[in-house]
Design an enzyme around this catalytic site. Structure first.
Site, short mmCIF file in Angstrom:
data_model
loop_
_atom_site.label_atom_id
_atom_site.label_comp_id
_atom_site.label_asym_id
_atom_site.label_seq_id
_atom_site.Cartn_x
_atom_site.Cartn_y
_atom_site.Cartn_z
N TYR A 108 27.60 50.84 -5.63
CA TYR A 108 28.37 52.05 -5.32
C TYR A 108 28.48 52.36 -3.83
O TYR A 108 29.19 53.28 -3.45
CB TYR A 108 27.74 53.26 -6.04
CG TYR A 108 28.20 53.41 -7.47
CD1 TYR A 108 27.86 52.48 -8.45
CD2 TYR A 108 28.99 54.50 -7.85
CE1 TYR A 108 28.28 52.63 -9.75
CE2 TYR A 108 29.42 54.65 -9.17
CZ TYR A 108 29.06 53.71 -10.11
OH TYR A 108 29.48 53.86 -11.41
N LYS A 159 19.61 42.26 -14.27
CA LYS A 159 20.30 41.02 -14.65
C LYS A 159 19.75 39.91 -13.76
O LYS A 159 20.50 39.16 -13.12
CB LYS A 159 21.81 41.23 -14.51
CG LYS A 159 22.67 40.13 -15.09
CD LYS A 159 22.58 39.99 -16.59
CE LYS A 159 23.28 38.71 -17.03
NZ LYS A 159 22.96 38.32 -18.42
N ASP A 192 22.23 43.14 -20.66
CA ASP A 192 23.09 42.84 -21.82
C ASP A 192 22.29 42.99 -23.12
O ASP A 192 22.79 43.54 -24.12
CB ASP A 192 23.74 41.44 -21.70
CG ASP A 192 22.77 40.33 -21.31
OD1 ASP A 192 21.63 40.63 -20.90
OD2 ASP A 192 23.18 39.15 -21.41
N ASP A 216 25.34 53.62 -15.11
CA ASP A 216 26.61 54.26 -15.44
C ASP A 216 27.09 53.77 -16.81
O ASP A 216 27.48 54.58 -17.67
CB ASP A 216 27.65 53.91 -14.36
CG ASP A 216 29.01 54.49 -14.68
OD1 ASP A 216 29.07 55.68 -15.01
OD2 ASP A 216 30.00 53.74 -14.62
N ASP A 220 27.08 55.79 -20.92
CA ASP A 220 28.22 56.04 -21.82
C ASP A 220 27.84 55.63 -23.25
O ASP A 220 28.23 56.29 -24.22
CB ASP A 220 29.48 55.30 -21.36
CG ASP A 220 30.35 56.16 -20.43
OD1 ASP A 220 29.77 56.99 -19.70
OD2 ASP A 220 31.59 56.01 -20.44
#
Ligand code: IPM
Ligand code: MN
Length: 321
Positions: A108, A159, A192, A216, A220
């Site tokens: 970001y 990751k 993942d 982020d 959701d």
């Protein structure tokens, strides 16, 4: 809601899309200093489609996170009623965890650029920034949350199998910090796999810590698990300093002005704000009022009710015991 509770002095800053479109100004000069002068900041949803490059959202939301160094994005995921969950056969007890999203670095920060933009030779670079201090403070905060709130375990998601430089730092910091908290169990998942398990078996999660972008995305999923983004609240914190509170959802442009949007994400963000300001009883009163309205289906259509935004807000206000 705040007026109903009393003891809160409100200042309204008009820094929305209308203001930006009329004046070209997002945050005025010294605007972040002004924000620092308050005890807390409550921010409405951003993302008006009339602002094509989303600049006002970037300056106001991301700008405040960066300028006030609000390094903790605290996003609780709690199912208030089994009916709201999109997964079958889940009870409220199955979905109760918090996500600690790193909020001041990662992808970001906007380090990068475009070369030969708009041509077939275009090169676009956006760097992910991970600093030892930045990773350490959010990971440590996750363990503190686990310890002080009686939560049992911290799961760090990265990751590092593919992003072998930046996320090796997350691995190292997680090893270091978890060793300092022998009373809290720790676990690592690739992001993942975490996304999959959040859908398959969310009951196993307690405190999750991850980077800015992954946080982020998975919040959701967290919103969906609670009944939709309209239910999800968040706090952008720098412990001990002025912090900012906002619903997880955006401005939902198709719903604007239609008295349809769910106010609960914003109202629960107010509860997080009062909690952070030390007004624990008031925070609990709001949470209980929301729970009661949800139980009675005195809510908007997205969560199975029949009310408009204003009446759903009133229903909660009336239940403030
Ligand atoms: C959020 C939002 C923001 C983010 C957008 C509006 C820039 O999606 O708060 O989750 O990506 O952080
Ligand atoms: Mn988001």
């Amino acid at each position: 809601m705040l007026q109903a509770l009393g003891g809160v002095e409100l200042h309204h800053l008009p820094w929305g899309a209308d203001h930006y479109l009329a004046t070209g100004e997002t945050v005025p000069a010294n605007g972040y200093d002004l924000l620092r002068s308050f005890d807390a900041i409550l921010i409405g949803a951003l993302g008006d489609p009339r602002v094509k490059d989303n600049r006002h959202a970037r300056d106001i939301l991301l700008g405040t996170r960066f300028e006030l160094d609000l390094y903790v994005n605290y996003r609780p995921v709690r199912l208030l009623d089994a009916r709201l969950c999109p997964l079958k056969d889940r009870t409220a007890a199955d979905i109760d965890f918090v996500v600690l999203r790193e909020n001041t670095e990662g992808l970001y920060v906007g380090v990068g650029g475009r070369f030969k933009a708009g041509t077939v030779d275009e090169i676009a670079v956006q760097e992910e920034i991970n600093t030892y201090k930045g990773v350490h403070r959010i990971v440590r905060h996750a363990f503190e949350v686990a310890r002080t709130r009686g939560r049992r375990s911290v799961c760090m998601a990265d990751k590092s199998n593919a992003m072998q430089e930046g996320h090796a730092l997350w691995q190292r910091v997680f090893r270091e910090v978890s060793a300092e908290y022998p009373d809290v169990s720790s676990r690592h998942l690739y992001i993942d796999a975490l996304a999959m398990m959040l859908v398959q078996d969310p009951a196993q999660f307690d405190v999750i810590v991850t980077n800015n972008l992954f946080g982020d995305i998975i919040t959701d999923i967290g919103g969906a698990l609670q009944g939709g983004l309209g239910m999800a609240a968040s706090a952008n914190l720098h412990p001990g300093r002025t912090s900012m509170f906002e619903p997880v959802h955006g401005s939902a442009p198709p719903l604007a002005g239609r008295d349809e949007a769910n106010p609960i994400g914003a109202i629960l963000s107010v509860a997080l704000m009062l909690e952070t300001l030390g007004r624990h009883d008031d925070a609990k009163r709001i949470e209980r009022a929301v729970e009661s309205a949800v139980r009675d289906s005195a809510v908007t259509r997205d969560v199975g009710g029949k009310l408009g935004t204003a009446s759903a807000g009133d229903a909660i206000r009336q239940r403030l015991a």
